[in-house]
Design an enzyme around this catalytic site. Structure first.
Site, short mmCIF file in Angstrom:
data_model
loop_
_atom_site.label_atom_id
_atom_site.label_comp_id
_atom_site.label_asym_id
_atom_site.label_seq_id
_atom_site.Cartn_x
_atom_site.Cartn_y
_atom_site.Cartn_z
N TYR A 157 -69.46 14.72 2.47
CA TYR A 157 -69.17 13.61 3.39
C TYR A 157 -69.29 14.08 4.83
CZ TYR A 157 -66.63 9.96 5.90
OH TYR A 157 -66.29 8.96 6.78
N ASP B 151 -70.37 21.54 8.94
CA ASP B 151 -69.47 20.45 9.32
C ASP B 151 -68.05 20.97 9.13
OD1 ASP B 151 -67.76 18.30 9.32
OD2 ASP B 151 -69.02 17.01 8.09
N LYS C 6 -61.40 15.77 14.45
CA LYS C 6 -60.02 15.87 13.96
C LYS C 6 -59.07 16.59 14.92
CE LYS C 6 -61.08 14.26 9.68
NZ LYS C 6 -60.75 12.93 9.23
#
Length: 460
Positions: A160, A259, A286
């Protein structure tokens, strides 16, 4: 028949108690349906029968609109490393807000923040800010295509990377093992032409990755991978997998993109530090924003040079809130507080909780398992070995709605977590919090045993 009865009663009891404790959330959910499709504006936070509405958070605790208090084991899907309303972060954000939030001009805070990141992650020689992990991976891929002059990318089955078109491919890992290298669209509205340029290989499988690279030699701009599958099931990389990807990328002239939107929290310098593997580009988000919207991407200078505005053919990359002053101020103090000692402590607490959850399954005679690294934990209702996203999907399919029932009953018992079985820790948590969460988890499993007997007897 008796078993079915018990399972049915248990399930009904869980739902009834959820409805009873969350009447205010239900009212707001029905109200939200006037404004949002199905009452929802963020897919990840929606779950059946209706999501909770939170009113405030402090430290590791959340309070919903009905006054129920929860231990937060979601932390906004891992973005809140210091929990809610941390004093220093709050102070920096407030002071900056009083000076102004964003000015349509660069910020000195951005320089300080970028310097801090580059010190922690040596591969980030140059970087740029954006506003989400989705944007970060989108621009990392664009950077790779611009730098290499190639169009195709390879991603992992079940990986993802946000919701832009080029990564809405094979996000839901293949159930059938034969389909793991078939690129599949996961969302209506994404053009089919995307599939021509997005290839797929299973996680933790270097041979499969080598085959895809060899079959498309000279055409691959980049391999993009999470160093640990996040939304795809919290599956760590096998030993030497990331190093093997580095070698393959070099062999075929492709860039390697990590990522680290989620995994950056697992070490002072992210998983690339832990694994001692240097990617060409890194995507971040984040925790680096201190609770505000943020994304960043960067890597080797010669690659990031494609954005240099002093060059006539530079790539334009703008964004109204890129590197805005509030995010940079809150993000910097957040990162400073998350020093090596804090990282080590939080990872140890994560191990304590992971071992506790695992022990709770054993104590209840349930053959399930707990994955993850440090402060990120995944729970799986399967006894089969989990190596990639497909293993996660197959386990979930065979266990019916046990994951959803566990989630709802934990909410009933005062633990807020993700409906997909992901648990995230934050620094204000104590060992007592961890042990209490483990006790609650064990109690919940005991309650669910009739449901396990009915829906997944192979796990008993």
């Amino acid at each position: 028949k008796m078993k079915n009865n018990d399972a049915e009663k248990t399930e009904r009891s869980i739902l009834d108690r959820y409805h009873q404790k969350a009447q205010g959330s239900l009212q707001r959910h029905l109200q939200a349906k006037n404004n949002f499709p199905g009452g929802d504006t963020r897919s990840a936070t929606y779950f059946n029968p209706f999501p909770l509405y939170m009113e405030k958070g402090k430290g590791s605790r959340l309070t919903d609109c009905d006054g129920n208090v929860y231990l937060d084991l979601l932390n906004n899907y891992s973005s809140l490393i210091h929990g809610h309303a941390q004093g220093d972060v709050l102070l920096q954000a407030q002071q900056q807000l009083e000076r102004g939030s964003v000015f349509g001009a660069p910020s000195e805070e951005g320089i300080w923040h970028a310097s801090h990141l580059s010190q922690r992650i040596p591969s980030l020689e140059w970087l740029r800010y954006c506003n989400s992990g989705t944007e970060a991976t989108m621009f990392a891929l664009r950077t790779a295509r611009a730098f290499t002059g190639r169009d195709k990318i390879i991603k992992v089955d079940g990986g993802y990377h946000g919701t832009h078109d080029f990564v809405e491919v094979s996000v839901h890992a293949a159930f059938e093992k034969a389909e793991v290298t078939a690129s599949r669209l996961n969302s209506r509205g994404v053009p089919a032409c995307v599939l021509q340029n997005v290839l797929v290989a299973p996680f933790n499988d270097l041979a499969a990755m080598a085959t895809v690279l060899a079959e498309n030699e000279g055409q691959i701009a980049a391999i993009i991978v999470e160093p640990m599958l996040g939304a795809g099931g919290v599956v760590p990389a096998a030993e030497n997998y990331l190093g093997g990807l580095r070698e393959l990328a070099d062999k075929y002239g492709a860039l390697l993109i990590f990522d680290e939107v989620i995994t950056f929290r697992l070490s002072s310098g992210g998983m690339q530090e832990t694994e001692n593997v240097k990617p060409d580009l890194t995507a971040l988000g984040k925790i680096i924003g201190g609770g505000f919207a943020v994304g960043a991407f960067g890597g080797r200078r010669e690659i990031m040079e494609v954005f240099n505005p002093e060059n006539p053919d530079s790539i334009s990359h703008s964004g109204t809130f890129n590197g805005n002053h509030v995010t940079m101020a809150a993000g910097l103090v957040t990162l400073e507080l998350y020093d090596p000692a804090a990282v080590t402590r939080l990872n140890k607490m994560g191990e304590r909780m992971r071992n506790g959850f695992s022990g709770a399954f054993t104590a209840n005679g349930i053959k399930a398992q707990v994955t993850g690294i440090g402060s990120v934990i995944g729970v799986h209702w399967t006894d089969e070995k989990i190596v990639n996203g497909g293993d996660v999907v197959r386990g979930a399919k065979k266990s019916g709605n046990l994951s959803q029932l566990l989630h709802l009953e934990l909410l009933n018992q005062g633990i807020f977590s993700s409906s997909r079985g992901m648990y995230i820790l934050s620094t204000p948590m104590t060992e007592e919090d961890v042990d209490n969460a483990v006790d609650t988890f064990e109690r919940t499993l005991k309650l669910l045993k009739p449901c396990v007997a009915e829906k997944a007897p192979h796990l008993l």
